[in-house]
Design an enzyme around this catalytic site. Structure first.
Site, mmCIF file in Angstrom:
data_model
loop_
_atom_site.group_PDB
_atom_site.id
_atom_site.type_symbol
_atom_site.label_atom_id
_atom_site.label_comp_id
_atom_site.label_asym_id
_atom_site.label_seq_id
_atom_site.Cartn_x
_atom_site.Cartn_y
_atom_site.Cartn_z
ATOM 1 N N HIS A 98 0.811 -1.222 0.000
ATOM 2 C CA HIS A 98 0.000 0.000 0.000
ATOM 3 C C HIS A 98 0.847 1.276 0.000
ATOM 4 C CE1 HIS A 98 0.387 -0.363 4.516
ATOM 5 N NE2 HIS A 98 0.538 0.938 4.379
ATOM 6 N N ASP B 86 0.210 -7.710 1.576
ATOM 7 C CA ASP B 86 0.556 -6.285 1.653
ATOM 8 C C ASP B 86 2.068 -6.089 1.639
ATOM 9 O OD1 ASP B 86 0.071 -3.558 1.710
ATOM 10 O OD2 ASP B 86 0.072 -3.460 3.900
ATOM 11 N N GLY C 286 3.672 6.748 8.361
ATOM 12 C CA GLY C 286 5.030 6.869 7.862
ATOM 13 C C GLY C 286 5.897 5.684 8.248
ATOM 14 N N SER D 147 4.902 2.627 7.941
ATOM 15 C CA SER D 147 4.550 1.501 7.073
ATOM 16 C C SER D 147 5.740 1.081 6.225
ATOM 17 C CB SER D 147 3.401 1.878 6.141
ATOM 18 O OG SER D 147 2.187 1.786 6.812
ATOM 19 N N GLY E 6 -8.061 -24.619 -0.940
ATOM 20 C CA GLY E 6 -9.318 -24.706 -1.684
ATOM 21 C C GLY E 6 -10.538 -24.846 -0.800
#
Length: 519
Positions: free
Chosen positions: A130, A160, A260, A262, A318
């Site tokens: 992100h 992410d 900041g 991240s 699955g």
């Protein structure tokens, strides 16, 4: 005497040949190794002794000094068209402005910032997806104030994570630790760049492990406006279970993490990287005591796959499931309050083929008790398609174990700033990842060179042009592209913002696309 001299020369020549051969093998082995292998060689060859934990005296200076040189400041630029919508904005709406994406909303280019961790001396950096997801331009500032442009090698929205690269050598790196060994209550440091305050170090403890907060892959039409509600309850009340591919097994910490941070480092007191800081839980968007980091043992698999294949090769069990807890068990009239209830099976998936049925309760994975979704998801996320995992399920009051073979996933205009775009900006605008052609692909397409498209990111150039994953790019602006390095060179020669991309689609059809980039 001549014989002695001849023998000596022969010995010297033989030794030189042996050393040369060893060096050739060593270089080849280094090129083919994982990030972790290369780090081991680096630390061994530089005789860097492991740091002794300083938690006994509550002194973190050694760990902080070892880590801060390898944590970078990331500044991103977005066109006004790219800044709206998308998963990144959805995260901001759910959890406030907590991800280091303090973006202003006027028209025109917008900027954001975050952190990254150097993991390889030749310029590979790990950060959050992100942080760089829709960036046109990515600028890196190192701890010693050098500046570089970065390109996106690949991303994995399911965890992410993103792998980016700068053109540099002999960079400082953070040593990989073992996140499995992290213990609740042990001291940790968070290193990053909150509120544009570079190289900030904060301390705290590991508050919890295997934490799932429902932030990755949350549905766009979720009508729950309370960001603090349990994701487990979301799944249990859904009328039709949705296969959520988000993988969460966060390390929770009370080390201060703010916008900041991240993509920054979570390290133990030995200066070893055990997590990538990703999110905070907050009403205000600032620190309120709850920070979450992606475990490095999960990140290593993702990063190695991206570098080697251009995307993550992930196997899937699955199944669609919901976590059991006392409330859910009572509503479903089930006595067991721990485990994962199988709601649906993916047709032809590994679980169905192994014999798992709807209504089974997954209680163990490879013999380890499953209490929540992260106990299964993180284990599977470290494996490849074709690997096996043993799932123990509760059926009709009795436990049975099934060997499940994991299957691959089969579902599967820019603002002007008055300057010519750099090669890194153009590369990022492509919105794609690449890998060299394999021998089988060369034979299939009857070509000697080219690069295969391994990932196409939504909303970017390749997506807009309809260039699919599996396509082969053969030339850019009529310059042959026989390798990812040749692609880089072709892009660096683009002067007028016009890209003519030629290649072959997965169905064998030949295409030539023209794209005009605004300056």
């Amino acid at each position: 005497m001549k014989k002695v001299g001849l023998s000596l020369m022969t010995a010297i020549l033989g030794g030189a040949i042996a050393v040369g051969a060893y060096k050739m093998v060593e270089v080849k082995n280094t090129d083919a190794s994982t990030f972790e292998d290369r780090q081991k060689v680096y630390f061994a060859s530089n005789h860097i002794a492991p740091l002794v934990s300083s938690a006994g005296t509550v002194d973190f200076t050694q760990a902080a000094a070892a880590v801060t040189p390898a944590v970078v400041y990331i500044r991103t630029t977005y066109s006004s068209q790219q800044s709206g919508g998308g998963g990144q904005d959805q995260m901001e709406q759910m959890f406030g402005d907590m991800f280091g994406m303090r973006r202003q909303r006027p028209s025109g280019p917008q900027r954001a910032s975050g952190s990254g961790v150097i993991i390889s001396t030749d310029g590979y950096i790990v950060t959050n997806n992100h942080v760089v997801e829709k960036a046109d331009k990515i600028e890196i500032t190192t701890n010693d104030h050098r500046q570089f442009s970065a390109k996106v090698i690949g991303t994995d929205p399911n965890t992410d994570l993103a792998l980016i690269k700068i053109n540099a050598t002999n960079l400082p790196i953070v040593k990989f630790g073992n996140s499995d060994d992290a213990k609740v209550g042990e001291w940790v440091l968070a290193v990053g760049n909150p509120f544009n305050l570079t190289s900030t170090v904060t301390a705290g403890i590991v508050s919890a492990k295997g934490r799932s907060v429902g932030i990755i892959g949350r549905g766009d039409n979720d009508d729950d406006e309370n960001p603090f509600s349990s994701p487990n309850l979301d799944r249990s009340r859904a009328q039709t279970p949705v296969l959520n591919r988000g993988i969460e097994s966060f390390i929770q910490t009370d080390a201060v993490i703010n916008p900041g941070n991240s993509g920054g480092a979570l390290v133990n007191t030995r200066g070893e990287l055990i997590g990538i800081n990703s999110a905070i839980l907050s009403h205000t968007g600032s620190y309120e005591g709850y920070g979450f980091a992606i475990p490095i043992n999960l990140a290593k698999k993702v990063l190695n796959d991206i570098e080697k294949f251009g995307k993550v090769k992930r196997g899937y069990v699955g199944v669609q499931f919901q976590e059991l807890n006392p409330d859910a068990a009572q509503a479903l009239n089930i006595k067991t309050t721990n485990g994962l209830l199988v709601n649906e099976l993916v047709q032809g998936g590994g679980a169905q083929q192994a014999g798992i049925k709807k209504g089974d309760i997954i209680t163990k994975v490879d013999g380890n008790t499953v209490y929540e979704s992260s106990d299964l998801q993180e284990k599977v996320a470290r494996l490849q398609p074709g690997d096996k995992v043993n799932l123990t399920v509760l059926r009709d009051g009795k436990e049975q174990t099934f060997a499940v073979t994991l299957k691959a996933d089969n579902g599967s205009t820019l603002a002007s700033n008055g300057k010519t775009k750099s090669a890194e900006e153009i590369y990022n605008n492509l919105g794609a990842s690449f890998a060299p052609l394999s021998s089988a692909q060369k034979q299939k397409y009857h070509m000697n060179g080219g690069v295969v498209v391994t990932q196409v990111r939504p909303g970017r150039m390749f997506d807009q042009l309809g260039i699919e994953e599996g396509s082969v790019i053969t030339s850019i602006n009529k310059a042959p592209v026989g390798s990812p390095e040749a692609l880089d060179k072709a892009i660096s020669n683009v002067k007028d913002g016009i890209l003519i991309i030629a290649g072959v689609s997965p169905d064998g059809s030949v295409f030539t696309n023209r794209y005009k980039m605004d300056k």
